[in-house]
Write an enzyme that holds these catalytic residues in place. Sequence first.
Site, PDB file in Angstrom:
ATOM      1  N   ARG A 164     -14.638 -12.855   4.830  1.00  0.00           N
ATOM      2  CA  ARG A 164     -13.298 -12.311   4.523  1.00  0.00           C
ATOM      3  C   ARG A 164     -13.141 -11.954   3.051  1.00  0.00           C
ATOM      4  O   ARG A 164     -12.282 -11.158   2.697  1.00  0.00           O
ATOM      5  CB  ARG A 164     -12.213 -13.304   4.953  1.00  0.00           C
ATOM      6  CG  ARG A 164     -12.017 -13.314   6.478  1.00  0.00           C
ATOM      7  CD  ARG A 164     -10.945 -14.291   6.891  1.00  0.00           C
ATOM      8  NE  ARG A 164      -9.665 -13.994   6.258  1.00  0.00           N
ATOM      9  CZ  ARG A 164      -8.742 -14.924   5.968  1.00  0.00           C
ATOM     10  NH1 ARG A 164      -8.969 -16.182   6.223  1.00  0.00           N
ATOM     11  NH2 ARG A 164      -7.608 -14.575   5.406  1.00  0.00           N
ATOM     12  N   TYR A 209       1.230  -1.856  -0.009  1.00  0.00           N
ATOM     13  CA  TYR A 209       2.327  -2.090  -0.949  1.00  0.00           C
ATOM     14  C   TYR A 209       2.005  -3.279  -1.844  1.00  0.00           C
ATOM     15  O   TYR A 209       1.341  -4.217  -1.433  1.00  0.00           O
ATOM     16  CB  TYR A 209       3.663  -2.315  -0.230  1.00  0.00           C
ATOM     17  CG  TYR A 209       3.695  -3.388   0.843  1.00  0.00           C
ATOM     18  CD1 TYR A 209       3.238  -3.113   2.132  1.00  0.00           C
ATOM     19  CD2 TYR A 209       4.209  -4.659   0.583  1.00  0.00           C
ATOM     20  CE1 TYR A 209       3.289  -4.087   3.123  1.00  0.00           C
ATOM     21  CE2 TYR A 209       4.273  -5.637   1.579  1.00  0.00           C
ATOM     22  CZ  TYR A 209       3.802  -5.337   2.843  1.00  0.00           C
ATOM     23  OH  TYR A 209       3.840  -6.284   3.825  1.00  0.00           O
ATOM     24  N   GLN A 233      -5.009  -7.628   7.897  1.00  0.00           N
ATOM     25  CA  GLN A 233      -4.463  -7.645   6.538  1.00  0.00           C
ATOM     26  C   GLN A 233      -5.551  -7.921   5.515  1.00  0.00           C
ATOM     27  O   GLN A 233      -6.466  -8.712   5.773  1.00  0.00           O
ATOM     28  CB  GLN A 233      -3.344  -8.684   6.419  1.00  0.00           C
ATOM     29  CG  GLN A 233      -3.747 -10.061   5.965  1.00  0.00           C
ATOM     30  CD  GLN A 233      -4.348 -10.924   7.065  1.00  0.00           C
ATOM     31  OE1 GLN A 233      -4.814 -10.437   8.087  1.00  0.00           O
ATOM     32  NE2 GLN A 233      -4.365 -12.219   6.839  1.00  0.00           N
ATOM     33  N   MET A 293       3.292  -6.583  -4.140  1.00  0.00           N
ATOM     34  CA  MET A 293       4.410  -7.539  -4.072  1.00  0.00           C
ATOM     35  C   MET A 293       4.278  -8.674  -5.086  1.00  0.00           C
ATOM     36  O   MET A 293       3.203  -8.947  -5.601  1.00  0.00           O
ATOM     37  CB  MET A 293       4.577  -8.090  -2.653  1.00  0.00           C
ATOM     38  CG  MET A 293       3.490  -8.998  -2.167  1.00  0.00           C
ATOM     39  SD  MET A 293       3.911  -9.754  -0.562  1.00  0.00           S
ATOM     40  CE  MET A 293       5.143 -10.973  -1.027  1.00  0.00           C
ATOM     41  N   ASP A 294       5.405  -9.312  -5.333  1.00  0.00           N
ATOM     42  CA  ASP A 294       5.484 -10.480  -6.216  1.00  0.00           C
ATOM     43  C   ASP A 294       6.107 -11.633  -5.442  1.00  0.00           C
ATOM     44  O   ASP A 294       6.755 -11.436  -4.415  1.00  0.00           O
ATOM     45  CB  ASP A 294       6.479 -10.210  -7.372  1.00  0.00           C
ATOM     46  CG  ASP A 294       5.896  -9.347  -8.475  1.00  0.00           C
ATOM     47  OD1 ASP A 294       4.669  -9.181  -8.536  1.00  0.00           O
ATOM     48  OD2 ASP A 294       6.706  -8.851  -9.285  1.00  0.00           O
ATOM     49  N   LYS A 295       5.966 -12.828  -5.993  1.00  0.00           N
ATOM     50  CA  LYS A 295       6.773 -13.969  -5.543  1.00  0.00           C
ATOM     51  C   LYS A 295       7.845 -14.170  -6.621  1.00  0.00           C
ATOM     52  O   LYS A 295       7.521 -14.184  -7.819  1.00  0.00           O
ATOM     53  CB  LYS A 295       5.898 -15.213  -5.406  1.00  0.00           C
ATOM     54  CG  LYS A 295       4.853 -15.121  -4.277  1.00  0.00           C
ATOM     55  CD  LYS A 295       5.387 -15.595  -2.955  1.00  0.00           C
ATOM     56  CE  LYS A 295       4.446 -15.367  -1.790  1.00  0.00           C
ATOM     57  NZ  LYS A 295       3.402 -16.391  -1.677  1.00  0.00           N
TER      58      LYS A 295
END
EC number: 1.3.98.5
Length: 248
Positions: free
Chosen positions: A130, A144, A184, A146-148
């Site tokens: 993986r 896309y 993913q 992304m953030d936390k």
Amino acid sequence: MPEAVETMDGWYCLHDLRTIDWAKWKQATEQEREQATKELQSMLESWEEVAEAREGSHAFYSIMGQKADILLMILRPTMQELGEIELTFNKSKFAEFTKPSYSYVSVVELSKYMTKEGEVPEENPGVRARLKPKLPDWEHICFYPMDKRREGNDNWYMLPFDERRQLMYEHSFTGRKYAGQVKQIITGSMGFDDWEWSVTLFAKDVLQLKKIVYEMRFDVVSARYGEFGKFYVGNILPIEKIPAYLHV
Ligand code: VOV
């Protein structure tokens, strides 16, 4: 004290999104267009050989809407190799007819939230595979960044490890419902690019992309802590279909 999760990092990743300057493309001679198309196809064929040797992987998609026309996603063992590919692409005839619309630099990342006591995930062949994934040739892509979130009481980075692990477990539970439907690839980009992660999803049925993103909005980790950049969605562009795609 909040404690950082350990990550395992695999192949380096470049998402290169371009728009095509169709007016310039139409003004070119038939011969120039043919040369540019063939060169693009042979570039992709050479990457195909790298993929067959399991020394990298790539994906080439046409993108819907006005944000971009094409997306090239490349995975390689080193950042240097990504740089060489970017340079080769930029020097190609076809690149003369494109304009940059977005790019993203990251590395395939797996975290150890799910690692059990005594386990050494680095030794697990599934984990190793993986980290160096073969990108699927599925019909649709969705990409896309992304953030936390780090805001007031909603600060992911202030949560204790066990709480984050629990939330990631719930996230993985939603994800697993889409097994066989959505693949993913999560890449980490802290220190490499403007967001913290990139999410690349592949699906045979485009609607599954909408469904998984929608359902995950209700997972606490996304609902409370997720912040998202622009979404890019598109259709696969196989080498043999490139001449038809570029035909004017
Ligand atoms: C397609 C299904 C799917 C599945 C099965 C899945 C599972 C898992 C597992 C088991 C783990 C943790 C271990 C690891 O592997 O790192 C992750 C990790 C991660 N995920 Fe995920 N995810 C999916 C899918 C999936 C989606 C659609 C998104 C976007 C979220 C949304 O709201 O739009 C996402 C995001 C992430 C991120 C940003 C991380 C890293 C977070 C961090 O803080 O480190 N992910 N994910």
